[in-house]
Design a protein around this motif. Structure first.
Motif: not given
Length: 326
Positions: A36-48
């Motif tokens: 689960i990535v608690p942020w939208a696609p394309g953000g820093a957390a999603d990239i990592i």
């Protein structure tokens, strides 16, 4: 005799449960793992997350599937994992906002307790924020900029929002240097860069990936980074500690969490797979490009780090007098 039989039955049931857990951990994973990535696609957390998911999956022998659950500063997605079965099949790509800042910033509404509801697995990476000035600014170092700000109260500075790590870090900067400055919050790091380029503001703080874009485009000049050490992507840019800001060490970070109660053997498997993924050739190269410093801490080290981070950011939230909108 009846009491003895009852105790024997209870012991037998406990033994079966322990054996069952051990067998589950030994066979883990036997189906895909959801991150689960608690942020939208394309953000820093999603990239990592997407960067490490593929090599993690190869090492685990099952795919790691990314599921974005954004909302409320990362707390919506984090809550999903906090309530998930502790079987290792639902894990979290947490970060400084959702697991360290949120407990103080969303104190009245946060639906989980980080140190009680999660089993920390490993810190993946860390990045600093960067203090920027416009390309035509006369300032080339923090000392001169802060001296000017002290003599000219109310100077404007831009941040990518309110309640995030760059915003709170600038509150620490103001407190450390004893300056009064006025924040102009934008909706994103990209908008901060646009404001610098348009001349709407002359001073800003931004996350490293967005700051790099502004620096490379010639929009802004970097004066200092907020990590304890210089960043490999900006080797000529000093830290605040080097610039006289002894107390200013504040980093953004990403890390893996499992639900509390996840068997230690499964947490260990996740840690080993993640630590190995950080050494993947593609992951190493991409982290260099992003200015991400890999960490790969053990679960015990990460738990201690998260505890200290919650305390540190709570201090900065209090310093800023910040809280989530009601």
């Amino acid at each position: 005799m009846k009491k003895i039989k009852t105790l024997a039955a209870a012991f037998g049931a406990l033994s079966m449960a322990v054996l069952g857990t051990a067998a589950h951990a030994q066979n883990y994973p036997d189906r895909p793992v959801t991150m689960i990535v608690p942020w939208a696609p394309g953000g820093a957390a999603d990239i990592i997350a997407r960067l490490v998911a593929e090599p993690m999956g190869k090492l685990l022998g099952q795919p790691v599937v990314i599921e974005n659950r954004p909302g409320a500063g990362g707390t919506v997605g984090s809550a999903v994992v906090a309530k998930a079965d502790p079987d290792g099949y639902t894990i979290l790509m947490g970060n400084v906002a959702s697991e360290a800042i949120a407990p103080a910033f969303y104190a009245d509404t946060i639906p989980y307790k980080v140190l009680e509801d999660f089993a920390p697995v490993t810190q993946l990476i860390q990045q600093p924020s960067v203090l920027l000035v416009s390309k035509d600014s006369k300032f080339d170092n923090v000392k001169d900029l802060m001296a000017f700000a002290k003599e000219n109260p109310g100077e404007l500075y831009a941040t990518p929002g309110v309640g995030n790590s760059p915003y709170l870090t600038f509150e620490l900067i103001k407190d450390n240097y004893g300056v009064e400055m006025e924040n102009v919050p934008y909706d994103s790091g990209a908008e901060v860069n646009n404001a610098l380029n348009a001349g709407d503001v002359q001073i800003a703080i931004n996350n490293l990936p967005e700051a790099i874009k502004a620096i490379q485009a010639g929009i802004a000049k970097p004066l200092a980074v907020t990590a304890a050490e210089r960043n490999p992507l900006l080797p000529d840019v000093p830290t605040f500690v080097e610039s006289g800001g002894e107390k200013i060490v504040a980093i953004s970070w990403q890390g893996i969490f499992a639900p509390a109660g996840t068997p230690d053997a499964i947490v260990q498997k996740l840690y080993e797979a993640t630590a190995a993924a950080l050494k993947d050739e593609n992951v190493v190269q991409r982290n260099k490009e992003l200015g991400s410093v890999p960490v790969g801490s053990t679960p015990e080290e990460f738990k201690a780090f998260v505890a200290s981070e919650i305390e540190n950011w709570a201090y900065m939230v209090k310093l800023a007098g910040a809280s989530a909108p009601k």
